[in-house]
Write a protein that holds these residues in place. Structure first.
Motif, PDB file in Angstrom:
ATOM      1  N   ILE A 293      76.629  33.410   8.461  1.00  0.00           N
ATOM      2  CA  ILE A 293      76.566  34.018   7.134  1.00  0.00           C
ATOM      3  C   ILE A 293      75.837  33.060   6.213  1.00  0.00           C
ATOM      4  O   ILE A 293      76.267  31.906   6.032  1.00  0.00           O
ATOM      5  CB  ILE A 293      77.973  34.328   6.591  1.00  0.00           C
ATOM      6  CG1 ILE A 293      78.682  35.326   7.507  1.00  0.00           C
ATOM      7  CG2 ILE A 293      77.899  34.862   5.167  1.00  0.00           C
ATOM      8  CD1 ILE A 293      80.131  35.557   7.140  1.00  0.00           C
ATOM      9  N   ASP A 294      74.742  33.511   5.625  1.00  0.00           N
ATOM     10  CA  ASP A 294      73.919  32.679   4.749  1.00  0.00           C
ATOM     11  C   ASP A 294      73.764  33.403   3.415  1.00  0.00           C
ATOM     12  O   ASP A 294      73.152  34.473   3.352  1.00  0.00           O
ATOM     13  CB  ASP A 294      72.549  32.426   5.392  1.00  0.00           C
ATOM     14  CG  ASP A 294      71.725  31.389   4.639  1.00  0.00           C
ATOM     15  OD1 ASP A 294      72.150  30.974   3.548  1.00  0.00           O
ATOM     16  OD2 ASP A 294      70.651  31.006   5.128  1.00  0.00           O
ATOM     17  N   VAL A 295      74.317  32.818   2.357  1.00  0.00           N
ATOM     18  CA  VAL A 295      74.288  33.434   1.028  1.00  0.00           C
ATOM     19  C   VAL A 295      73.565  32.508   0.058  1.00  0.00           C
ATOM     20  O   VAL A 295      73.899  31.316  -0.035  1.00  0.00           O
ATOM     21  CB  VAL A 295      75.709  33.716   0.511  1.00  0.00           C
ATOM     22  CG1 VAL A 295      75.671  34.208  -0.935  1.00  0.00           C
ATOM     23  CG2 VAL A 295      76.404  34.743   1.403  1.00  0.00           C
TER      24      VAL A 295
ATOM     25  N   LYS B 161      81.805  28.643  15.029  1.00  0.00           N
ATOM     26  CA  LYS B 161      81.287  29.940  14.608  1.00  0.00           C
ATOM     27  C   LYS B 161      82.488  30.849  14.382  1.00  0.00           C
ATOM     28  O   LYS B 161      83.381  30.882  15.230  1.00  0.00           O
ATOM     29  CB  LYS B 161      80.360  30.540  15.675  1.00  0.00           C
ATOM     30  CG  LYS B 161      79.056  29.795  15.872  1.00  0.00           C
ATOM     31  CD  LYS B 161      78.139  29.971  14.660  1.00  0.00           C
ATOM     32  CE  LYS B 161      76.799  29.278  14.873  1.00  0.00           C
ATOM     33  NZ  LYS B 161      75.951  29.950  15.862  1.00  0.00           N
ATOM     34  N   PRO B 162      82.527  31.513  13.247  1.00  0.00           N
ATOM     35  CA  PRO B 162      81.486  31.746  12.259  1.00  0.00           C
ATOM     36  C   PRO B 162      81.043  30.456  11.529  1.00  0.00           C
ATOM     37  O   PRO B 162      81.856  29.578  11.277  1.00  0.00           O
ATOM     38  CB  PRO B 162      82.127  32.729  11.272  1.00  0.00           C
ATOM     39  CG  PRO B 162      83.267  33.337  12.023  1.00  0.00           C
ATOM     40  CD  PRO B 162      83.749  32.278  12.935  1.00  0.00           C
ATOM     41  N   ALA B 163      79.748  30.447  11.165  1.00  0.00           N
ATOM     42  CA  ALA B 163      79.178  29.392  10.346  1.00  0.00           C
ATOM     43  C   ALA B 163      78.756  30.003   9.017  1.00  0.00           C
ATOM     44  O   ALA B 163      77.945  30.927   8.986  1.00  0.00           O
ATOM     45  CB  ALA B 163      77.978  28.767  11.051  1.00  0.00           C
ATOM     46  N   VAL B 164      79.328  29.490   7.936  1.00  0.00           N
ATOM     47  CA  VAL B 164      79.100  30.060   6.603  1.00  0.00           C
ATOM     48  C   VAL B 164      78.397  29.030   5.729  1.00  0.00           C
ATOM     49  O   VAL B 164      78.862  27.888   5.602  1.00  0.00           O
ATOM     50  CB  VAL B 164      80.429  30.479   5.940  1.00  0.00           C
ATOM     51  CG1 VAL B 164      80.173  31.034   4.543  1.00  0.00           C
ATOM     52  CG2 VAL B 164      81.170  31.490   6.806  1.00  0.00           C
ATOM     53  N   THR B 165      77.287  29.441   5.107  1.00  0.00           N
ATOM     54  CA  THR B 165      76.567  28.593   4.163  1.00  0.00           C
ATOM     55  C   THR B 165      76.375  29.370   2.868  1.00  0.00           C
ATOM     56  O   THR B 165      75.803  30.462   2.874  1.00  0.00           O
ATOM     57  CB  THR B 165      75.196  28.161   4.719  1.00  0.00           C
ATOM     58  OG1 THR B 165      75.370  27.485   5.966  1.00  0.00           O
ATOM     59  CG2 THR B 165      74.489  27.236   3.744  1.00  0.00           C
ATOM     60  N   ILE B 166      76.855  28.794   1.771  1.00  0.00           N
ATOM     61  CA  ILE B 166      76.705  29.421   0.453  1.00  0.00           C
ATOM     62  C   ILE B 166      76.034  28.430  -0.474  1.00  0.00           C
ATOM     63  O   ILE B 166      76.511  27.297  -0.667  1.00  0.00           O
ATOM     64  CB  ILE B 166      78.072  29.843  -0.124  1.00  0.00           C
ATOM     65  CG1 ILE B 166      78.733  30.894   0.783  1.00  0.00           C
ATOM     66  CG2 ILE B 166      77.909  30.389  -1.545  1.00  0.00           C
ATOM     67  CD1 ILE B 166      80.116  31.307   0.334  1.00  0.00           C
ATOM     68  N   ARG B 167      74.902  28.856  -1.062  1.00  0.00           N
ATOM     69  CA  ARG B 167      74.187  28.034  -2.032  1.00  0.00           C
ATOM     70  C   ARG B 167      74.089  28.835  -3.330  1.00  0.00           C
ATOM     71  O   ARG B 167      73.577  29.964  -3.327  1.00  0.00           O
ATOM     72  CB  ARG B 167      72.793  27.685  -1.527  1.00  0.00           C
ATOM     73  CG  ARG B 167      72.765  26.933  -0.200  1.00  0.00           C
ATOM     74  CD  ARG B 167      71.331  26.672   0.230  1.00  0.00           C
ATOM     75  NE  ARG B 167      71.244  26.008   1.519  1.00  0.00           N
ATOM     76  CZ  ARG B 167      71.201  26.619   2.683  1.00  0.00           C
ATOM     77  NH1 ARG B 167      71.230  27.953   2.713  1.00  0.00           N
ATOM     78  NH2 ARG B 167      71.119  25.949   3.796  1.00  0.00           N
TER      79      ARG B 167
END
Length: 235
Positions: free
Chosen positions: A179-181, A220-226
């Protein structure tokens, strides 16, 4: 007498030519579709992968504004939806186009589809409210303002939006989820189920993270929020 006859004939000609251009409310069989690409005006999107229902896609106009409750009494006009759907191989492309801006009915466009499990969705609109239910391979959304809900599973989720509210609830995990936000302001709720290891990183000028579980590097899950401002709940 000639005027009385000519006017109905002219109206009939105009209506016929308009109908030949496109058919409002047309439903498309999408049983062979593997991906959907949605562009154009703002819309409400509901896409599912329910194997018990027919695989169909349609666009339609929906009244949801303050004037909508009285509109039918005041005006003789349909809630126009001018969206176009085209199929190219396994891809369904939808160009959303709502009615004229001057329409007091507050008519909005709606995209509804039920596709085979494992498909991919790409959305590029100024504003979108999207709900996904079922099994998806990829979800890609780019918008100035977005409200996104997932109930089910998606191997890959990428969201790029200035203002974002996201609720992602996974019914299962295959240990391949990313998940990439990226957003200016994001309010997100992520639910992966009890005791699932999650690798998460939140980078923001101001953030509030609500999670009872530690981040597990490499999981995993791998979550990245910027984001500039982020409020994130992980369950």
């Amino acid at each position: 007498m000639m005027i009385i006859i000519t006017i109905p004939l002219l109206l009939f000609t105009l209506v016929s030519s308009y109908a030949d251009g496109w058919r409002m409310g047309e439903t498309i069989d999408v049983s062979a579709i593997r991906s959907i690409v949605i562009t154009g005006d703002a819309s409400s999107i509901r896409i599912s992968t329910n194997t018990d229902n027919p695989y169909r896609a349609e666009t339609r106009g929906r009244r949801d504004g303050w004037f909508s409750r009285w509109y039918s009494s005041w005006f003789f006009s349909g809630c126009e939806d001018q969206s176009r759907m085209t199929v190219n191989g396994p891809t369904l492309s939808i160009a959303v186009a709502s009615g004229q801006w001057s329409d007091l009915s507050d008519c909005s466009s709606e995209v509804v589809a039920n596709i085979p499990p494992g498909g991919s969705i790409q959305v590029n609109q100024q504003a979108v409210m999207a709900r996904f239910e079922g099994e998806f391979e990829k979800l890609r959304l780019s918008s100035n303002a977005a409200d996104v809900t997932l109930q089910g599973h998606a191997s890959s989720v990428e969201i790029n939006s200035d203002a974002l509210r996201a609720r992602l609830v996974y019914d299962k995990l295959d240990a391949d989820e990313t998940i990439d936000v990226r957003a200016r302001s994001v309010d997100s709720y992520l639910d992966f189920g009890k005791d699932a290891p999650v690798d998460y990183t939140v980078t923001a000028a101001a953030s509030l993270i609500d999670s009872a579980r530690p981040s597990v590097t490499g999981a995993k899950p791998a979550v990245t929020i910027r984001a500039q401002y982020a409020r994130t709940t992980i369950r």
